[in-house]
Motif scaffolding. Structure first.
Motif, PDB file in Angstrom:
ATOM      1  N   LYS A  93      12.861 -12.102   6.348  1.00 58.51           N
ATOM      2  CA  LYS A  93      12.237 -12.881   5.273  1.00 58.51           C
ATOM      3  C   LYS A  93      11.634 -11.972   4.210  1.00 58.51           C
ATOM      4  O   LYS A  93      11.739 -12.231   3.009  1.00 58.51           O
ATOM      5  CB  LYS A  93      11.161 -13.792   5.873  1.00 58.51           C
ATOM      6  N   LEU A  94      10.983 -10.901   4.660  1.00 57.26           N
ATOM      7  CA  LEU A  94      10.267 -10.019   3.735  1.00 57.26           C
ATOM      8  C   LEU A  94      11.152  -8.947   3.119  1.00 57.26           C
ATOM      9  O   LEU A  94      10.840  -8.429   2.043  1.00 57.26           O
ATOM     10  CB  LEU A  94       9.101  -9.345   4.459  1.00 57.26           C
ATOM     11  N   GLY A  95      12.211  -8.576   3.819  1.00 56.87           N
ATOM     12  CA  GLY A  95      13.063  -7.498   3.321  1.00 56.87           C
ATOM     13  C   GLY A  95      14.325  -7.396   4.127  1.00 56.87           C
ATOM     14  O   GLY A  95      15.063  -8.372   4.286  1.00 56.87           O
ATOM     15  N   GLU A  96      14.568  -6.223   4.668  1.00 66.13           N
ATOM     16  CA  GLU A  96      15.780  -5.979   5.453  1.00 66.13           C
ATOM     17  C   GLU A  96      15.431  -5.025   6.586  1.00 66.13           C
ATOM     18  O   GLU A  96      14.758  -4.016   6.370  1.00 66.13           O
ATOM     19  CB  GLU A  96      16.858  -5.362   4.572  1.00 66.13           C
ATOM     20  N   LEU A 132       0.800  -1.229   0.000  1.00 63.36           N
ATOM     21  CA  LEU A 132       0.000   0.000   0.000  1.00 63.36           C
ATOM     22  C   LEU A 132       0.828   1.272   0.000  1.00 63.36           C
ATOM     23  O   LEU A 132       0.399   2.294  -0.534  1.00 63.36           O
ATOM     24  CB  LEU A 132      -0.892   0.037   1.251  1.00 63.36           C
ATOM     25  N   ALA A 133       1.997   1.225   0.644  1.00 64.38           N
ATOM     26  CA  ALA A 133       2.618   2.470   1.100  1.00 64.38           C
ATOM     27  C   ALA A 133       4.067   2.620   0.690  1.00 64.38           C
ATOM     28  O   ALA A 133       4.741   1.661   0.284  1.00 64.38           O
ATOM     29  CB  ALA A 133       2.496   2.556   2.627  1.00 64.38           C
ATOM     30  N   ASP A 134       4.531   3.865   0.835  1.00 67.54           N
ATOM     31  CA  ASP A 134       5.953   4.194   0.667  1.00 67.54           C
ATOM     32  C   ASP A 134       6.703   4.039   1.980  1.00 67.54           C
ATOM     33  O   ASP A 134       7.911   3.861   1.991  1.00 67.54           O
ATOM     34  CB  ASP A 134       6.101   5.652   0.202  1.00 67.54           C
ATOM     35  N   ALA A 135       5.976   4.138   3.092  1.00 65.86           N
ATOM     36  CA  ALA A 135       6.582   4.025   4.418  1.00 65.86           C
ATOM     37  C   ALA A 135       5.629   3.279   5.336  1.00 65.86           C
ATOM     38  O   ALA A 135       4.407   3.388   5.208  1.00 65.86           O
ATOM     39  CB  ALA A 135       6.902   5.397   5.002  1.00 65.86           C
ATOM     40  N   ILE A 136       6.208   2.498   6.247  1.00 65.39           N
ATOM     41  CA  ILE A 136       5.441   1.731   7.229  1.00 65.39           C
ATOM     42  C   ILE A 136       5.912   2.156   8.610  1.00 65.39           C
ATOM     43  O   ILE A 136       7.116   2.210   8.868  1.00 65.39           O
ATOM     44  CB  ILE A 136       5.672   0.219   7.060  1.00 65.39           C
ATOM     45  N   VAL A 137       4.967   2.456   9.491  1.00 68.54           N
ATOM     46  CA  VAL A 137       5.303   2.796  10.874  1.00 68.54           C
ATOM     47  C   VAL A 137       4.574   1.814  11.784  1.00 68.54           C
ATOM     48  O   VAL A 137       3.348   1.679  11.704  1.00 68.54           O
ATOM     49  CB  VAL A 137       4.890   4.235  11.235  1.00 68.54           C
ATOM     50  N   THR A 138       5.333   1.121  12.630  1.00 67.59           N
ATOM     51  CA  THR A 138       4.735   0.199  13.591  1.00 67.59           C
ATOM     52  C   THR A 138       5.103   0.636  14.999  1.00 67.59           C
ATOM     53  O   THR A 138       6.106   1.324  15.206  1.00 67.59           O
ATOM     54  CB  THR A 138       5.224  -1.240  13.370  1.00 67.59           C
ATOM     55  N   GLY A 153      10.336  -4.444   0.288  1.00 68.44           N
ATOM     56  CA  GLY A 153      10.031  -4.033  -1.078  1.00 68.44           C
ATOM     57  C   GLY A 153      10.528  -2.619  -1.292  1.00 68.44           C
ATOM     58  O   GLY A 153      11.695  -2.310  -1.045  1.00 68.44           O
ATOM     59  N   ASP A 154       9.636  -1.747  -1.723  1.00 61.16           N
ATOM     60  CA  ASP A 154       9.999  -0.339  -1.930  1.00 61.16           C
ATOM     61  C   ASP A 154       9.597   0.536  -0.752  1.00 61.16           C
ATOM     62  O   ASP A 154       9.772   1.757  -0.802  1.00 61.16           O
ATOM     63  CB  ASP A 154       9.326   0.201  -3.197  1.00 61.16           C
TER      64      ASP A 154
END
Length: 419
Positions: free
Chosen positions: A279-282, A255-261, A302-303
């Motif tokens: 597993k999904l990225g870095e 969905l997004a360019d950035a993820i905040v958890t 991803g991106d």
């Protein structure tokens, strides 16, 4: 695509287990790139957006020499060392020019914004003259060209006045409108997805069971993100379950360019988070030399760039304002330094501080006579959200600094105006 670890590990002094605040900021900045997609929007819809093209005037602003005050347009050559008597030959109003020309010994009454009458080069304000029966007496002491605004004095035709990366505030919106431009090209809004993690969290509207707490972090994050003008995707609460976390991160990255958890990044909690992110990225897990907000994750899936913040409410806000805010603005394409400014004030009371970490104490900035002083809000625990509500600033105590005596200068970051 170069790996994040390769980029940040090249930074001098990089130590993920004891990372200074400035090193963490530098590491994040080194990895980011702004969004490139653009769109055209009406000028009124461009407030808070980031400009994508040069704004080049097709006209001069002002478009003609005009008057800056109500008064009389005169020829400076007619004014001597003493008072001068002139003949009033007409009126020039804003939007209605005087048709004739001012000759020797003559003047024209003008209102602010009127086209400067031909032949005149100076405006004398009406408050200082004496006018009667078509005669105007001008006192001595006038200056040539006073109270005259010249064509192109504000904006010149063909000379760019705004550049790509400019954050469009009300002043920029008005400037663009003054050029007769109805649409502008801006960078698309940054897309940000966020969610909270934890089995103990319950959403508003449900009755909390024993050991459960309401999830305030998502509401705090939504408020902070809204002030940045980004496109927001709230993915709710994700339980401490590997499958749910993996699904949430995959969805957020799509969905997004950035993820905040929030939550799940301290030592014990992150056991299953690390392998999923790997597993999904870095993702890099940092222990930042700061208080509050020591544990933090930064990475890419991803991106989409990932910002894993602590779970305590105050730590969420501190890490967001010190790291995430600046990063999101840079990703939005805003030019220049996006960091929060540091101002100085005197400590209004002794402040407890341990050298070896940067501290962000919640403060109240206030006037004491002619001086600005700052004091804490009291209890400074990272779970005391009330300390943020009561504060109007952060008191920023530097890494090497120890305890502070009353009267010593300290740095503060104001809350109001954050964006």
């Amino acid at each position: 695509m170069k790996r994040i670890f390769q980029i940040v590990s090249a930074i001098e002094g990089y130590d993920p287990d004891a990372l200074h605040v400035e090193k963490a900021r530098a590491a994040i900045r080194a990895c980011l790139a702004p969004v490139t997609q653009t769109e055209r929007v009406p000028v009124r819809a461009a407030l808070g957006r980031v400009l994508a093209d040069d704004i080049v005037p097709a006209i001069d602003v002002p478009g003609h020499d005009n008057t800056a005050m109500d008064g009389y347009a005169v020829r400076f050559a007619d004014l001597g060392a003493g008072q001068a008597m002139l003949e009033e030959i007409g009126v020039a109003l804003a939007g209605k020019a005087f048709a004739g020309s001012v000759g020797p010994g003559q003047c024209v009454r003008v209102t602010t914004g009127a086209v400067m009458p031909a032949g005149a080069d100076t405006v004398v304000v009406q408050e200082v003259v004496k006018a009667k029966d078509g005669k105007v007496v001008v006192p001595p002491g006038q200056k040539q060209a006073q109270h005259v605004r010249y064509a192109g004095e504000d904006l010149k035709k063909g000379v760019a006045v705004l550049r790509p990366g400019q954050w469009l505030r009300p002043a920029e919106i008005g400037l663009i409108a003054s050029l007769g431009i109805g649409e502008v090209r801006v960078r698309r809004k940054l897309r940000v997805a966020f969610f909270s993690t934890g089995d103990e969290l319950v959403s508003i509207g449900a009755a909390p069971k024993e050991g459960e707490v309401y999830d305030s972090n998502r509401y705090t994050l939504h408020g902070m993100l809204s002030r940045l003008g980004v496109e927001i995707h709230d993915l709710g609460v994700v339980r401490d379950d590997p499958a749910q976390l993996e699904a949430a991160l995959r969805k957020a990255a799509g969905l997004a360019d950035a993820i905040v958890t929030t939550g799940g990044v301290s030592v014990g909690e992150a056991d299953f988070v690390k392998p999923i992110m790997a597993k999904l990225g870095e993702a890099l897990f940092w222990r930042i030399a700061m208080r509050p907000g020591r544990p933090m994750a930064f990475g890419r899936i991803g991106d989409a760039f990932l910002f894993g913040l602590p779970g305590n409410p105050v730590a969420v806000m501190v890490t967001f304002y010190q790291f995430v805010r600046e990063a999101l603005l840079a990703m939005s394409g805003r030019a220049g330094d996006c960091s929060l400014p540091l101002l100085k004030a005197a400590a209004g009371e002794p402040l407890r501080k341990v050298a070896g970490r940067t501290e962000y104490q919640r403060g109240i900035l206030y006037r004491d006579g002619g001086d600005w002083k700052v004091k804490t809000t009291g209890q400074q625990g990272s779970g005391v959200l009330r300390s943020m509500s009561a504060a109007n600033c952060f008191i920023v105590l530097e890494h090497e600094r120890g305890k502070v005596q009353a009267g010593e200068a300290v740095q503060v970051q104001l809350f109001e105006g954050l964006a």
